[in-house]
Write an enzyme that holds these catalytic residues in place. Structure first.
Site, PDB file in Angstrom:
ATOM      1  N   ASP A 147     -48.359  19.640  17.221  1.00 34.35           N
ATOM      2  CA  ASP A 147     -49.144  20.029  18.389  1.00 34.35           C
ATOM      3  C   ASP A 147     -49.084  18.892  19.394  1.00 34.35           C
ATOM      4  O   ASP A 147     -49.115  17.717  19.011  1.00 34.35           O
ATOM      5  CB  ASP A 147     -50.609  20.255  18.002  1.00 34.35           C
ATOM      6  N   HIS A 216     -44.299  18.262  11.211  1.00 33.07           N
ATOM      7  CA  HIS A 216     -43.554  19.139  10.319  1.00 33.07           C
ATOM      8  C   HIS A 216     -42.073  19.110  10.671  1.00 33.07           C
ATOM      9  O   HIS A 216     -41.675  18.644  11.740  1.00 33.07           O
ATOM     10  CB  HIS A 216     -44.088  20.570  10.424  1.00 33.07           C
ATOM     11  N   SER A 334     -50.187  10.239  18.585  1.00 32.73           N
ATOM     12  CA  SER A 334     -49.023   9.384  18.805  1.00 32.73           C
ATOM     13  C   SER A 334     -47.904  10.210  19.422  1.00 32.73           C
ATOM     14  O   SER A 334     -48.170  11.119  20.207  1.00 32.73           O
ATOM     15  CB  SER A 334     -48.580   8.734  17.499  1.00 32.73           C
TER      16      SER A 334
END
Length: 365
Positions: A147, A216, A334
Site C-alpha cells: 500500500d 508482498h 518507508s
C-alpha cells in the site's frame, strides 16, 4: 499652576499645536509598543523562529549536510526499543486511537480490530489485514508490492533512475557492482538485460506511517541474491526526496534480485528514520540497523531452496515467490523500489502521485 506653565510653554513654541503633555504620552505608548522586551515564555519561540529563518538562508548543500549529521540510526534504534515495550492494557486504546486519528488508519481492514489485542506499538504497526481486503489482480503480470503512493515510474535511461521528478540516482550505486564488469560505465544497465529487445523499467512506492507495513511479491519470480547496504536512515518523505540527491543510495536498504519470466527482476526495501528494522521472512540471518558499519560497504547472501529450508550457497538456486505472497515488513512507513526487465511494449497503468494498494495492477504487456 501646572496648567498655566504648560500653556506658557505652548505659547513660547509659537505654533506648536499639540500640547507637550499629550505628545509625551503618545511617544511613551509608541515606545512601549516597540521596545518592550518579549515575555519570558515567548523567548524560546522567538529564538526558534530566528534559527529557522537563518537556516532558510543557508545554501541547500549546507542544509543537506547538516541534516545528514543528525544521528538517525541512533534515533531509529531507540524507537525500535520503544516499539517493543509492552503497553498497559488501559493505555493501548488511547495511544493507538491517537495514531489512527493522526495518520488515517483504517482499522476495519485489520484482521484483529480490537486495539487491546496489540501488546506494543510494534505489533500494531505490523498488524495483518483480512485476506479479502487485498485481492491480487490476476490479469496483470505485475502488481503493487505494498500500500502506498506512487512517487515515480518509467524507463531507466543512461543508468540513472528518478527517485522523484527531476531528481535522479545512479543505478550502479543503488544496486552495487554486478558480477560482470564493463569498461564503459554508461552500459551498466545493459549488463542487467538478458535480451536486446528488452528495456529496464522502475517504479517507486512510498509507504506512509498510516499504511499497511508489510510488502508482498509483485509477481512470480525467483530470488537469487540478497544484498544488504548499511547506511543512513534519513526520511524518505517525498519532500525530503526532492532535495537530497541519491537519497535511496545513501539510506540503508535490502536488495532482493533474481529472475522473472522476462529476465532481471529486483525488489529493494529502503529504510528510513524510525524504520531501521527491515525484515525478510525467508531470511533469518538478515540484521539491519546494527550499531557499527563501514560506509559504502554491502553484504551479499545467495539463496538456494532445499525442501522447506533456505540455505546459503555460492552456486545456482533461489527462493521461488508467488505473486501476492508476503515477503517482509517495515516497522513504520518507508519505500519499495522495483527494477525489472520487460519487453519494450510493457506499459504502466499508473499516474504520478496516485494512491495504490497491494495487489493492484502496476502495468501490463
Amino acid at each position: 499652576m501646572a496648567r498655566a506653565c504648560e500653556t506658557q510653554e505652548e505659547e513660547e513654541e509659537g505654533g506648536l499645536r499639540v500640547p507637550r503633555l499629550a505628545l509625551r504620552h503618545r511617544l511613551s505608548v509608541l515606545s512601549s509598543g516597540v521596545c518592550r522586551p518579549a515575555p519570558w515564555h515567548r523567548r524560546p519561540i522567538a529564538f526558534l523562529g530566528f534559527i529557522l529563518s537563518v537556516s532558510a538562508l543557508r545554501p541547500l548543500a549546507n542544509r543537506v549536510a547538516l541534516y545528514r549529521t543528525f544521528p538517525t540510526r541512533l534515533v531509529s534504534r531507540a524507537w525500535g526499543r520503544l516499539n517493543r515495550l509492552d503497553l498497559p492494557t488501559w493505555l493501548r486504546k488511547p495511544i493507538y486511537s491517537l495514531y489512527i486519528w493522526t495518520f488515517g488508519v483504517n482499522m476495519q481492514e485489520a484482521e484483529v480490530e480490537d486495539l487491546h489485542h496489540y501488546k506494543n506499538l510494534g505489533e500494531f504497526f505490523r498488524r495483518r489485514l483480512k485476506p479479502a481486503v487485498r485481492p491480487v489482480c490476476a490479469a496483470s503480470c505485475l502488481t503493487s508490492p505494498a500500500d502506498g503512493k506512487i512517487l515515480h515510474f518509467g524507463r531507466v535511461k543512461n543508468s540513472e533512475v528518478e527517485q522523484v521528478k527531476g531528481v535522479t540516482y545512479s543505478l550502479e550505486n543503488f544496486l552495487g557492482p554486478q558480477t560482470r564488469q564493463s569498461k564503459d560505465p554508461s552500459s551498466f544497465q545493459d549488463h542487467l538485460l538478458s535480451s536486446p529487445d528488452s528495456e529496464l523499467f522502475h517504479v517507486v512506492v512510498y509507504l506512509a506511517p498510516g499504511d499497511y507495513h508489510c510488502f508482498h511479491s509483485p509477481t512470480d519470480w525467483k530470488v537469487e541474491l540478497r544484498r544488504h547496504f548499511p547506511g543512513s536512515l534519513m526520511s524518505v518523505n517525498p519532500g525530503v526526496a526532492r532535495w537530497v540527491k541519491e537519497l535511496f543510495c545513501l539510506n540503508e536498504r535490502v536488495v532482493l534480485s533474481g529472475q522473472w519470466q522476462h529476465g532481471f527482476f529486483s525488489l529493494t526495501a529502503v529504510g528510513a528514520t524510525n524504520v531501521g528494522s527491515i525484515r525478510v521472512y525467508f531470511d533469518q540471518e538478515l540484521r539491519t540497523n546494527t550499531p557499527r558499519y563501514s560506509k559504502g560497504s554491502f553484504h551479499d547472501h545467495s539463496y538456494v531452496a532445499v525442501g522447506d529450508q533456505v540455505k546459503s550457497a555460492a552456486g545456482e538456486g533461489g527462493v521461488a515467490l508467488l505473486k501476492g505472497q508476503p515477503v517482509g515488513e517495515f516497522n513504520l512507513g518507508s519505500t519499495i523500489v522495483l527494477l525489472f526487465e520487460a519487453p519494450r511494449d510493457f506499459s504502466f497503468s499508473l499516474q504520478p502521485g496516485q494512491r495504490i494498494r497491494m495487489g493492484e495492477a502496476l502495468g501490463s504487456l
